[in-house]
Design an enzyme around this catalytic site. Structure first.
Site, PDB file in Angstrom:
ATOM      1  N   ARG A   1       4.515  -0.306  -4.641  1.00 16.49           N
ATOM      2  CA  ARG A   1       3.726  -1.249  -3.020  1.00 16.49           C
ATOM      3  C   ARG A   1       2.634  -1.768  -3.080  1.00 16.49           C
ATOM      4  O   ARG A   1       2.440  -2.213  -2.359  1.00 16.49           O
ATOM      5  CB  ARG A   1       3.730  -0.009  -1.993  1.00 16.49           C
ATOM      6  CG  ARG A   1       4.771   1.057  -1.894  1.00 16.49           C
ATOM      7  CD  ARG A   1       4.588   2.280  -1.444  1.00 16.49           C
ATOM      8  NE  ARG A   1       4.223   2.202  -0.173  1.00 16.49           N
ATOM      9  CZ  ARG A   1       5.745   1.797   0.785  1.00 16.49           C
ATOM     10  NH1 ARG A   1       6.578   1.914   1.044  1.00 16.49           N
ATOM     11  NH2 ARG A   1       5.093   1.095   2.249  1.00 16.49           N
TER      12      ARG A   1
ATOM     13  N   GLU B   1      18.752 -17.279  -5.740  1.00 16.39           N
ATOM     14  CA  GLU B   1      18.119 -16.166  -5.708  1.00 16.39           C
ATOM     15  C   GLU B   1      17.948 -15.416  -7.310  1.00 16.39           C
ATOM     16  O   GLU B   1      16.387 -15.417  -8.467  1.00 16.39           O
ATOM     17  CB  GLU B   1      19.702 -14.964  -6.278  1.00 16.39           C
ATOM     18  CG  GLU B   1      19.045 -13.758  -6.679  1.00 16.39           C
ATOM     19  CD  GLU B   1      17.914 -12.750  -5.797  1.00 16.39           C
ATOM     20  OE1 GLU B   1      17.425 -13.346  -5.051  1.00 16.39           O
ATOM     21  OE2 GLU B   1      17.692 -11.677  -6.431  1.00 16.39           O
TER      22      GLU B   1
ATOM     23  N   CYS C   1       1.192  -0.981  -0.207  1.00 17.67           N
ATOM     24  CA  CYS C   1      -0.201  -0.156  -0.021  1.00 17.67           C
ATOM     25  C   CYS C   1       0.701   0.954  -0.076  1.00 17.67           C
ATOM     26  O   CYS C   1       2.294   1.563   0.397  1.00 17.67           O
ATOM     27  CB  CYS C   1      -1.304  -0.061   1.395  1.00 17.67           C
ATOM     28  SG  CYS C   1      -2.343  -1.275   1.062  1.00 17.67           S
TER      29      CYS C   1
ATOM     30  N   GLU D   1       9.103 -15.404  -9.293  1.00 12.18           N
ATOM     31  CA  GLU D   1       8.679 -13.849  -9.103  1.00 12.18           C
ATOM     32  C   GLU D   1       8.119 -13.336 -10.232  1.00 12.18           C
ATOM     33  O   GLU D   1       6.313 -12.205 -10.533  1.00 12.18           O
ATOM     34  CB  GLU D   1       9.877 -13.197  -8.748  1.00 12.18           C
ATOM     35  CG  GLU D   1       9.659 -12.759  -7.236  1.00 12.18           C
ATOM     36  CD  GLU D   1      11.022 -11.871  -6.655  1.00 12.18           C
ATOM     37  OE1 GLU D   1      11.182 -11.604  -5.614  1.00 12.18           O
ATOM     38  OE2 GLU D   1      11.993 -11.899  -7.459  1.00 12.18           O
TER      39      GLU D   1
ATOM     40  N   TRP E   1      -2.781  -3.177  -1.951  1.00 10.68           N
ATOM     41  CA  TRP E   1      -1.917  -4.397  -2.205  1.00 10.68           C
ATOM     42  C   TRP E   1      -3.015  -5.359  -0.597  1.00 10.68           C
ATOM     43  O   TRP E   1      -2.449  -5.109   0.989  1.00 10.68           O
ATOM     44  CB  TRP E   1      -0.612  -4.454  -1.407  1.00 10.68           C
ATOM     45  CG  TRP E   1      -0.226  -6.041  -1.364  1.00 10.68           C
ATOM     46  CD1 TRP E   1       0.861  -6.691  -2.814  1.00 10.68           C
ATOM     47  CD2 TRP E   1       0.300  -6.794  -0.771  1.00 10.68           C
ATOM     48  NE1 TRP E   1       1.059  -7.606  -1.921  1.00 10.68           N
ATOM     49  CE2 TRP E   1       0.867  -8.485  -1.411  1.00 10.68           C
ATOM     50  CE3 TRP E   1      -0.274  -7.112   1.565  1.00 10.68           C
ATOM     51  CZ2 TRP E   1       0.904  -9.004  -1.058  1.00 10.68           C
ATOM     52  CZ3 TRP E   1       0.548  -8.479   2.032  1.00 10.68           C
ATOM     53  CH2 TRP E   1       0.755  -9.579   1.008  1.00 10.68           C
TER      54      TRP E   1
ATOM     55  N   LYS F   1       6.309  -4.750  -3.362  1.00 10.01           N
ATOM     56  CA  LYS F   1       7.879  -4.053  -3.337  1.00 10.01           C
ATOM     57  C   LYS F   1       8.334  -4.523  -1.545  1.00 10.01           C
ATOM     58  O   LYS F   1       9.459  -4.849  -1.208  1.00 10.01           O
ATOM     59  CB  LYS F   1       8.250  -3.236  -3.804  1.00 10.01           C
ATOM     60  CG  LYS F   1      10.038  -2.923  -3.550  1.00 10.01           C
ATOM     61  CD  LYS F   1      10.772  -2.439  -5.248  1.00 10.01           C
ATOM     62  CE  LYS F   1      12.633  -2.955  -4.874  1.00 10.01           C
ATOM     63  NZ  LYS F   1      13.200  -3.972  -4.849  1.00 10.01           N
TER      64      LYS F   1
ATOM     65  N   LYS G   1      14.149 -14.814  -9.064  1.00  7.58           N
ATOM     66  CA  LYS G   1      13.181 -14.239  -9.678  1.00  7.58           C
ATOM     67  C   LYS G   1      12.599 -14.697 -11.177  1.00  7.58           C
ATOM     68  O   LYS G   1      11.178 -13.980 -11.781  1.00  7.58           O
ATOM     69  CB  LYS G   1      14.978 -13.329 -10.778  1.00  7.58           C
ATOM     70  CG  LYS G   1      15.759 -13.178 -10.425  1.00  7.58           C
ATOM     71  CD  LYS G   1      15.448 -11.335 -10.155  1.00  7.58           C
ATOM     72  CE  LYS G   1      14.994 -11.366  -8.657  1.00  7.58           C
ATOM     73  NZ  LYS G   1      15.445 -11.219  -7.493  1.00  7.58           N
TER      74      LYS G   1
ATOM     75  N   HIS H   1      19.499 -36.411  -3.997  1.00  5.34           N
ATOM     76  CA  HIS H   1      18.906 -36.339  -3.085  1.00  5.34           C
ATOM     77  C   HIS H   1      17.060 -35.833  -2.873  1.00  5.34           C
ATOM     78  O   HIS H   1      16.600 -35.957  -2.429  1.00  5.34           O
ATOM     79  CB  HIS H   1      19.012 -35.566  -1.839  1.00  5.34           C
ATOM     80  CG  HIS H   1      20.861 -35.894  -1.510  1.00  5.34           C
ATOM     81  ND1 HIS H   1      20.837 -37.924  -0.578  1.00  5.34           N
ATOM     82  CD2 HIS H   1      21.519 -35.336  -1.391  1.00  5.34           C
ATOM     83  CE1 HIS H   1      22.369 -37.145  -1.104  1.00  5.34           C
ATOM     84  NE2 HIS H   1      22.830 -36.414  -1.560  1.00  5.34           N
TER      85      HIS H   1
ATOM     86  N   ASN I   1      -1.872   2.427   5.589  1.00  3.60           N
ATOM     87  CA  ASN I   1      -0.667   1.777   4.993  1.00  3.60           C
ATOM     88  C   ASN I   1      -0.352   0.771   6.106  1.00  3.60           C
ATOM     89  O   ASN I   1      -0.060   0.986   7.214  1.00  3.60           O
ATOM     90  CB  ASN I   1       0.061   2.099   4.378  1.00  3.60           C
ATOM     91  CG  ASN I   1       1.292   1.182   3.982  1.00  3.60           C
ATOM     92  OD1 ASN I   1       1.256  -0.387   3.989  1.00  3.60           O
ATOM     93  ND2 ASN I   1       2.524   2.046   4.172  1.00  3.60           N
ATOM     94  N   GLY I   2      -0.615  -0.446   5.825  1.00  2.64           N
ATOM     95  CA  GLY I   2      -0.479  -1.365   7.487  1.00  2.64           C
ATOM     96  C   GLY I   2      -2.222  -2.379   7.865  1.00  2.64           C
ATOM     97  O   GLY I   2      -2.398  -2.732   7.351  1.00  2.64           O
TER      98      GLY I   2
HETATM   99  C1  G6P Z   1       9.352  -8.114  -1.028  1.00  9.47           C
HETATM  100  C2  G6P Z   1      10.221  -7.659  -2.646  1.00  9.47           C
HETATM  101  C3  G6P Z   1      11.579  -9.209  -2.903  1.00  9.47           C
HETATM  102  C4  G6P Z   1      12.816  -8.493  -1.399  1.00  9.47           C
HETATM  103  C5  G6P Z   1      11.801  -9.002   0.091  1.00  9.47           C
HETATM  104  C6  G6P Z   1      12.785  -8.078   0.735  1.00  9.47           C
HETATM  105  O1  G6P Z   1       9.409  -9.622  -1.463  1.00  9.47           O
HETATM  106  O2  G6P Z   1       9.676  -8.595  -3.665  1.00  9.47           O
HETATM  107  O3  G6P Z   1      12.605  -8.152  -4.079  1.00  9.47           O
HETATM  108  O4  G6P Z   1      13.807  -9.337  -1.404  1.00  9.47           O
HETATM  109  O5  G6P Z   1      10.222  -7.898   0.047  1.00  9.47           O
HETATM  110  O6  G6P Z   1      12.602  -6.627   0.687  1.00  9.47           O
HETATM  111  P1  G6P Z   1      13.400  -5.598   2.277  1.00  9.47           P
HETATM  112  O7  G6P Z   1      13.162  -4.464   1.028  1.00  9.47           O
HETATM  113  O8  G6P Z   1      13.984  -6.717   2.890  1.00  9.47           O
HETATM  114  O9  G6P Z   1      15.409  -5.963   1.127  1.00  9.47           O
END
Ligand code: G6P
Length: 610
Positions: free
Chosen positions: A27, A483, A2, A490, A74, A605, A487, A506, A100-101
């Protein structure tokens, strides 16, 4: 999670609110809404979907209002629909509120308010806030008083902005646990979850602290605590430019951010390398360096991509600084009553500096008297402010939801901390100089990966319809496998798993066939020969192999179906290079599949809820 924005001034509020919402859309983007005061009367518009849908629905709307609030959502409580979208209003539609929260005790508050006759319209936790304010306004006729009383009743987190017909010149802002920044303009005031929504209008900002409220008019911003103590705090200057948060000719923010990495990696090191002494200098750690050097144990806590960076940090710290390290998911760390000894040091890593679980882990450690260091990107963020010490990664604003440049900058900073600790713990100057030398070569090496990305396009095209991917790596490249898989998941919604290469035997090996591409991260490091054996095992099962390798490797030519070459570097720095093609591969596949790269479904994000 949000984004909220408010404006009061002399200009037309509507376009400013919509612009601010667009900048904060990363956000949350399942619905959006605005409230403005048109000639003293609340006008509210909400829409499911992106801010552009809201903008379209506002074509031809009255733009005379000089005060208003906006929200991009969100969803946490209640599905994304128009009713659940913010702003929410009281029974008489005189007060509008954006939030937001999460209000944790909303169920009991709602029951109480309903028993007092309040009529709820939505399924959200937020709506209790506006009815509570209404309830306290009824007897006091004072919005500030009503707001403070309402906030004294709620538990949970909030960044809120309130607009009402009762006090039509004022915006009421409050913060607890969700970011909120006030912007001071010329005859105008703004408030938002994120400075990116303000920078077009002002560089003078003030970050609200938890437990503070602010009352904004076009000419004043009064900050107070909930106990009515006025807060005197100097404004800060924003250090980033508007162009840093625009796409600059790239199709997506994510692509722009991938291509920024030669510069952002350099920025993370700028002024921090002492070449002639073979070490680094990190001002933010100077007063805790002895504590860090003598720490019997270091615990990293982070989420998502930052957690992957922490895993690489573990390998670096243990190899070079010989300090035992543990890496925790911040969400687990917080709730499992972790054993922490008084000299342990906790390092939290967070791009946004606002991730609720990471912030909670920080607070948990601090409450036990443990020294907490923060590695953050967003200057002035909650984690940056609450840590005892820390290092900024200086990657600049990251807007794409999938983190890219922040990851490589986190790794760069972790390498700098490793170097500093290792040298203090007896690493010879020559070895330190070699690390410095290799660090300095990184930006150019990243650039060289961008010189030829045709192979990545070809692979993306070939595999874009696959339903599963496996990513395998060993040692420093195991976190890179995680990672790379993250990616892809996501942004392209393809199921992908990362595994330590040898663990494949395994379990995952049972899945391998021609429809399960396997990405091996196989630079020529200490594990190379072993990884080659793992590749043989995959090929023996008709698996198709994409390998990230160094230079031309003839044996790899025969084995891997596709190779992507990255330059060689020290093992500890290899993830900074090997991850780049994986970012690009995920990006290209997502684009081929027509996915919304910058705003993948269900993600946000900055995850400011637990
Ligand atoms: C969300 C984002 C990720 C990020 C994670 C941690 O899931 O989509 O891209 O790595 O939060 O966020 P931060 O701001 O704490 O690195």
């Amino acid at each position: 999670m949000c984004g909220i924005v408010g404006y009061v001034g002399k200009q037309s509020a509507l376009p400013i609110l919509l612009e601010g919402l667009k900048r904060m859309e990363y956000r949350g983007y399942d619905s959006a809404g605005i409230a403005v005061l048109n000639h003293g009367t609340l006008f509210i518009k909400k829409n499911v979907g992106k801010v552009t849908a809201l903008e379209t629905s506002l074509k031809g709307a009255d733009t005379s209002a000089n005060i208003g609030i906006g929200h991009t959502r969100w969803a946490t409580h209640g599905v994304p629909n128009e009713i659940n979208a913010h702003p929410h209003v009281d029974c008489n539609s005189k007060i509008a509120l954006i939030h937001n929260g999460v209000i944790e005790n909303f169920t009991s508050l709602r029951t109480m308010l309903e028993s007092q006759g309040h009529k709820f319209r939505s399924d959200t936790d937020t709506e209790v806030l506006v009815h509570l304010i209404e309830e306290f306004y009824k007897t006091s006729y004072d919005m500030e008083f009503a707001l403070k009383r309402a906030l004294s009743k709620v538990s949970g987190t909030y960044g809120i902005i309130v607009l009402s017909e009762y006090e039509p010149e004022k915006l009421f802002v409050a913060r607890k646990g969700s970011p909120l920044v006030i912007g001071y303009g010329e005859n105008e005031m703004l408030a938002a979850s994120d400075a990116s929504a303000l920078v077009q209008h002002t560089r003078k900002v003030n970050y609200l602290e938890d437990g503070e409220i602010a009352i904004l008019t076009s000419s004043s911003a009064v900050i107070k605590t909930l106990d009515d103590v006025e807060v005197e705090r100097d404004a800060e200057e924003l250090t980033f430019d508007l162009e840093e948060i625009e796409k600059g000719g790239f199709a997506h923010f994510m692509l722009k951010e991938i291509y920024e990495q030669p510069v952002t990696i350099e920025d993370s090191m700028r002024g921090r390398l002492l070449e002639d002494q073979g070490t680094s200098v990190l001002g933010g750690l100077s007063h805790v360096i002895d504590k860090l050097v003598h720490a019997p144990r270091i615990v990293f806590a982070a989420c998502g991509t930052s957690w992957h960076a922490a895993l690489v940090g573990e390998y670096m710290f243990e190899q070079y600084a010989h300090i035992p390290v543990e890496v925790e998911y911040a969400s687990e760390f917080r709730y499992r009553n972790p054993i922490l000894n008084k000299d342990d040091v906790v390092i939290v890593i967070s791009q946004s500096g606002e991730t609720a679980d990471t912030l909670a882990a920080l607070r948990e450690a601090k409450s036990r008297g443990i020294t907490v260091l923060g590695i953050c990107n967003v200057v002035g963020s909650s984690i940056a402010r609450e840590s005892d010490a820390g290092v900024y990664i200086h990657a600049g604003p990251e807007i794409g939801v999938a983190s890219t440049k922040a990851f490589t900058s986190q790794l760069t900073v972790l390498a700098l901390v490793t170097l500093l600790l290792a040298r203090k713990k007896g690493m010879p100057e020559e070895a330190g100089k070699e690390i410095v030398h290799e660090l300095k070569l990184l930006p150019e090496k990243v650039r060289s990966i961008f010189n030829d990305t045709k192979q990545i396009d070809l692979i993306a095209n070939e595999f874009k319809e696959m339903r599963n991917f496996l990513y395998l790596g060993r040692g420093y490249n195991f976190p890179v496998a995680l990672e790379g898989a993250l990616k892809l998941k996501e942004i392209s919604y393809i199921h992908a798993e990362g595994y330590p290469a040898a663990e494949m035997k395994h379990g995952p090996i049972a899945l391998i066939d021609k429809n399960m591409p396997v990405v091996f991260i196989a630079p020529r490091d200490g594990s190379y020969e072993k990884v080659m054996s793992n590749i043989q095992e995959v090929k023996a099962r008709r698996g198709r192999v994409i390998a990230i390798v160094n230079e031309d490797e003839s044996e790899m030519d025969q084995l891997a179906d596709y190779r992507i070459i990255v330059p060689k570097t020290l093992d500890m720095l290899a993830p900074i290079l090997t991850v780049i093609p994986l970012q690009l591969l995920a990006y290209r596949i997502a684009v081929f599949r027509g996915c919304n790269v910058d705003q993948p479904r269900n993600l946000a994000k900055s995850v400011t809820v637990e």
